[in-house]
Design a protein around this motif. Structure first.
Motif, PDB file in Angstrom:
ATOM      1  N   ALA A 163      -1.811  -0.112 -11.183  1.00 41.68           N
ATOM      2  CA  ALA A 163      -0.735  -0.711 -10.389  1.00 41.68           C
ATOM      3  C   ALA A 163      -0.666  -2.216 -10.626  1.00 41.68           C
ATOM      4  CB  ALA A 163      -0.962  -0.430  -8.908  1.00 41.68           C
ATOM      5  N   TYR A 164       0.545  -2.760 -10.473  1.00 44.63           N
ATOM      6  CA  TYR A 164       0.713  -4.212 -10.530  1.00 44.63           C
ATOM      7  C   TYR A 164       0.358  -4.850  -9.191  1.00 44.63           C
ATOM      8  CZ  TYR A 164       3.265  -3.755 -14.957  1.00 44.63           C
ATOM      9  OH  TYR A 164       3.621  -3.497 -16.254  1.00 44.63           O
ATOM     10  N   GLY A 165       0.454  -4.064  -8.123  1.00 46.58           N
ATOM     11  CA  GLY A 165       0.149  -4.577  -6.799  1.00 46.58           C
ATOM     12  C   GLY A 165       0.278  -3.473  -5.779  1.00 46.58           C
ATOM     13  N   TYR A 166      -0.165  -3.751  -4.560  1.00 40.76           N
ATOM     14  CA  TYR A 166       0.006  -2.768  -3.502  1.00 40.76           C
ATOM     15  C   TYR A 166      -0.041  -3.455  -2.145  1.00 40.76           C
ATOM     16  CZ  TYR A 166      -5.142  -2.934  -2.965  1.00 40.76           C
ATOM     17  OH  TYR A 166      -6.444  -3.338  -2.767  1.00 40.76           O
ATOM     18  N   PHE A 167       0.577  -2.797  -1.176  1.00 38.80           N
ATOM     19  CA  PHE A 167       0.497  -3.217   0.222  1.00 38.80           C
ATOM     20  C   PHE A 167      -0.395  -2.222   0.941  1.00 38.80           C
ATOM     21  CE2 PHE A 167       2.319  -2.160   4.481  1.00 38.80           C
ATOM     22  CZ  PHE A 167       1.726  -3.214   5.169  1.00 38.80           C
ATOM     23  N   HIS A 191       8.566  -6.912  -4.177  1.00 46.63           N
ATOM     24  CA  HIS A 191       8.454  -5.475  -3.916  1.00 46.63           C
ATOM     25  C   HIS A 191       7.471  -5.201  -2.785  1.00 46.63           C
ATOM     26  CE1 HIS A 191       8.301  -1.172  -5.431  1.00 46.63           C
ATOM     27  NE2 HIS A 191       7.174  -1.232  -4.738  1.00 46.63           N
ATOM     28  N   GLU A 192       6.301  -5.803  -2.850  1.00 52.28           N
ATOM     29  CA  GLU A 192       5.272  -5.530  -1.847  1.00 52.28           C
ATOM     30  C   GLU A 192       5.607  -6.161  -0.494  1.00 52.28           C
ATOM     31  OE1 GLU A 192       3.329  -3.260  -2.546  1.00 52.28           O
ATOM     32  OE2 GLU A 192       3.580  -3.260  -4.734  1.00 52.28           O
ATOM     33  N   ILE A 193       6.285  -7.291  -0.494  1.00 51.29           N
ATOM     34  CA  ILE A 193       6.729  -7.895   0.766  1.00 51.29           C
ATOM     35  C   ILE A 193       7.723  -6.968   1.459  1.00 51.29           C
ATOM     36  CG2 ILE A 193       8.053  -9.798   1.781  1.00 51.29           C
ATOM     37  CD1 ILE A 193       6.794 -11.585  -0.448  1.00 51.29           C
TER      38      ILE A 193
END
Length: 286
Positions: A163-167, A191-193
């Protein structure tokens, strides 16, 4: 049915048909661009403007062109029809006045259908406030996005997850893969915000399915990126599937309204911080 009601009903039918078709990949891409350009119109009216004048850059009413922009409407120009609200007053059986909301057809005109008044400028009005800092200033934009986030943001090595990021709704934080290209970092933050706003416990779309959540978050990210003149389409649109294919019209309209509102919220907060240079921190109670 009088002429005004007939025109309003015709526009509402046009809106319903347009909403049903909007998730066609290219139409949806264009609608998200319209969201970023025509931010002060409702999601429904951005769709109506797109359907009637897909190439226009600026629209306004007859009165606004004359009084605010010193421009006339060309003879024979075709109006863009949108829906506008108005108050409805009546009296109940006990004599108490009630106020409701009705809708009527209203007209807008494209910049291409206007000419400047004598002594006026032929320059197209600005679509948005000019940001004081060039948005290619990566570090500042990144910091503004971190500031906009309702939860803390950290940069870590999460490459094993792919993943590039996650919440994380349990930890209430956003994690971004460290060392990403600058554009990917900014898009992933957006996207995560959006996830953090919409899909946390108590969020407006907490009960959304995984597919709905990802579509909403990526759509918001793309619209905000368009506003900032960042080209994310190459990876945003393969990411967004044909979401509406199995949705009812109320669900479809609800998603468009949520995406429109959330994108505008993020744009407003980014613009405010870029213009005035304020930084309130990610935990200021927003």
């Amino acid at each position: 049915m009088n002429q005004t009601k007939s025109k309003t009903a015709e526009i509402m039918e046009q809106l319903t048909q347009g909403a049903a078709a909007v998730f066609d990949s290219e139409k949806y891409r264009e609608w998200l661009r319209f969201v970023s350009r025509f931010r002060h119109y409702s999601w429904a009216n951005t769709l109506l403007i797109q359907m009637q004048a897909p190439d226009t850059q600026f629209v306004a009413s007859f009165t606004d062109w004359k009084t605010k922009h010193n421009r006339y409407i060309r003879r024979g120009a075709k109006a863009i029809r949108i829906i506008a609200p108005h108050a409805i007053k009546d009296t109940d059986a006990d004599g108490n006045e009630r106020v409701g909301v009705g809708f009527h057809a209203a007209s807008l005109f494209r910049i291409e259908d206007t000419v400047p008044m004598r002594g006026g400028s032929d320059e197209i009005p600005a679509l948005t406030h000019t940001l004081e800092s060039d948005v290619t200033d990566y570090e500042r934009l990144r910091d503004v996005l971190i500031d906009v986030s309702p939860v803390p943001v950290t940069f870590e090595d999460i490459s094993k997850s792919g993943a590039y990021g996650y919440f994380s709704p349990k930890e209430l934080r956003i994690v971004i893969q460290q060392g990403l290209p600058e554009l990917q970092t900014c898009k992933t933050l957006m996207h995560e915000i959006a996830h953090a706003w919409l899909h946390a416990e108590g969020g407006e779309c907490e009960a959304a399915t995984h597919r709905e959540r990802e579509t909403q978050a990526e759509s918001v990210a793309y619209a905000v990126a368009c506003f900032l003149e960042l080209d994310t389409g190459e990876y945003s649109f393969p990411y967004i599937a044909a979401y509406a294919s199995d949705k009812t019209m109320p669900e479809l309209k609800a998603s468009l309204a949520i995406i429109h509102k959330t994108a505008n919220r993020m744009i407003d907060m980014i613009e405010e911080r870029m213009l005035d240079g304020t930084s309130k921190g990610p935990n200021d109670g927003r």
